[in-house]
Write an enzyme that holds these catalytic residues in place. Structure first.
Site, short mmCIF file in Angstrom:
data_model
loop_
_atom_site.label_atom_id
_atom_site.label_comp_id
_atom_site.label_asym_id
_atom_site.label_seq_id
_atom_site.Cartn_x
_atom_site.Cartn_y
_atom_site.Cartn_z
N ARG A 160 -3.46 -102.81 -76.03
CA ARG A 160 -2.81 -102.24 -74.77
C ARG A 160 -2.31 -100.80 -75.03
O ARG A 160 -1.26 -100.79 -75.28
CB ARG A 160 -1.75 -103.43 -74.65
CG ARG A 160 -2.20 -104.69 -74.20
CD ARG A 160 -1.08 -105.62 -73.57
NE ARG A 160 -1.59 -106.98 -73.41
CZ ARG A 160 -0.51 -107.78 -73.15
NH1 ARG A 160 0.79 -107.58 -73.03
NH2 ARG A 160 -1.08 -109.17 -72.77
N ASP B 101 -0.86 -97.26 -74.45
CA ASP B 101 0.25 -96.96 -73.57
C ASP B 101 -0.18 -95.72 -72.71
O ASP B 101 -1.06 -95.23 -72.61
CB ASP B 101 1.51 -96.21 -74.42
CG ASP B 101 2.40 -97.30 -75.13
OD1 ASP B 101 2.19 -98.37 -74.50
OD2 ASP B 101 2.89 -96.97 -76.06
N ARG C 45 2.80 -93.14 -82.96
CA ARG C 45 3.51 -91.88 -82.61
C ARG C 45 4.83 -91.81 -83.37
O ARG C 45 5.13 -90.63 -83.48
CB ARG C 45 3.64 -92.03 -80.96
CG ARG C 45 2.39 -92.15 -80.26
CD ARG C 45 2.91 -92.42 -78.76
NE ARG C 45 3.80 -91.61 -78.24
CZ ARG C 45 4.40 -91.83 -77.05
NH1 ARG C 45 4.15 -93.02 -76.36
NH2 ARG C 45 5.23 -90.95 -76.51
#
Length: 256
Positions: free
Chosen positions: A50, A52, A202
């Site tokens: 999934r 972002d 990230r």
């Protein structure tokens, strides 16, 4: 109902992420709407990851159940016709076993992050890479990345909104590559694991950028990891440089 695996590429900029949402456009919604142009009663689809908002994919994998026994090539062609003008493409479709699942059958995920160092703003790569306006040391960033490999409690490097049951994960690969480009350099960060926590990649890249700039040392990465405290993480970098570039299965459904 015949089940198909879909290999999907997309630019995440116009989407609020992969997962369908009530008030914002998603990649899942775009693909499901294309499927329902072919079969109005087509059920929802599942995906390997999934991603972002703003995150891209060159090799997302999803599965769908169809009422009709479609030729895989014709299915991919029909979907691409109905996906226009979304920046989404089905690269390949393949017939799979009825119990095959894009998420639960996967053995690993692979992500790549693009970071460009140059003074001028990005034009052709705008929205496709993170730009910083100072030089970075690739060797220092690799030394910091090496400290993340293995089985760890990654609490420091996951979002406070992460819904995973445990912060303990095994990172199998963390690799930093650098190449010269006109007026700067491009760095590519490659990460491979069975699964990732929310914002983990990230968080890694934002921390490693601090190492590359000289603000942190590689040893500081170890200290942050061992702190098991979100506050010890470096800055979380923006999403536009992140790509889902591969999903591994015991048997590649798209192999000839």
């Amino acid at each position: 109902m015949p089940r198909y695996a879909l290999l999907i590429e997309y630019n995440g900029a116009p989407f609020a992420g992969w997962q369908r949402q009530k008030e914002h456009p998603s990649v899942q919604q775009a693909v499901e709407e294309a499927l329902r142009k072919l079969e109005p009663d087509c059920p929802g689809i599942g995906a390997a990851g999934r991603t972002d908002a703003g995150v891209h994919a060159t090799a997302q994998v999803a599965h769908c159940d169809m009422a009709k026994d479609w030729d895989p090539f014709r299915l991919s062609e029909a979907l691409n016709h109905h996906l226009k003008p979304h920046p989404v493409a089905v690269l390949k479709a393949a017939r799979v076993a009825d119990d095959w699942h894009a998420r639960f059958s996967a053995m690993e995920r692979r992500y790549m992050f693009r970071l460009i160092t140059r003074r001028a703003p990005l034009v052709h790569d705008a929205g496709l890479a993170w730009r910083v306006n100072h030089d970075l040391d690739r060797d220092a960033m690799q030394a910091g990345a090496d400290r993340l490999i293995g089985l760890h409690d990654f609490t420091t490097f996951r979002s406070t909104m992460c819904q995973a049951d445990s912060p303990v994960k095994t990172l199998d690969e963390a690799r930093v590559e650098a190449s010269d480009i006109p007026y700067g350099q491009e760095f590519r960060f490659y990460f491979r694991a069975r699964s990732f926590l929310h914002n983990q990649v990230r968080s890694f890249v934002g921390t490693l950028e601090r190492v590359g700039s000289g603000a942190w040392s590689p040893e500081d990465v170890t200290e942050a990891l061992e702190a098991k405290d979100r506050a010890a993480c470096g800055p979380v970098c923006p999403p536009e440089g992140l790509y889902l570039v591969g999903v591994g299965y015991p048997k590649d459904p798209f192999a000839k």
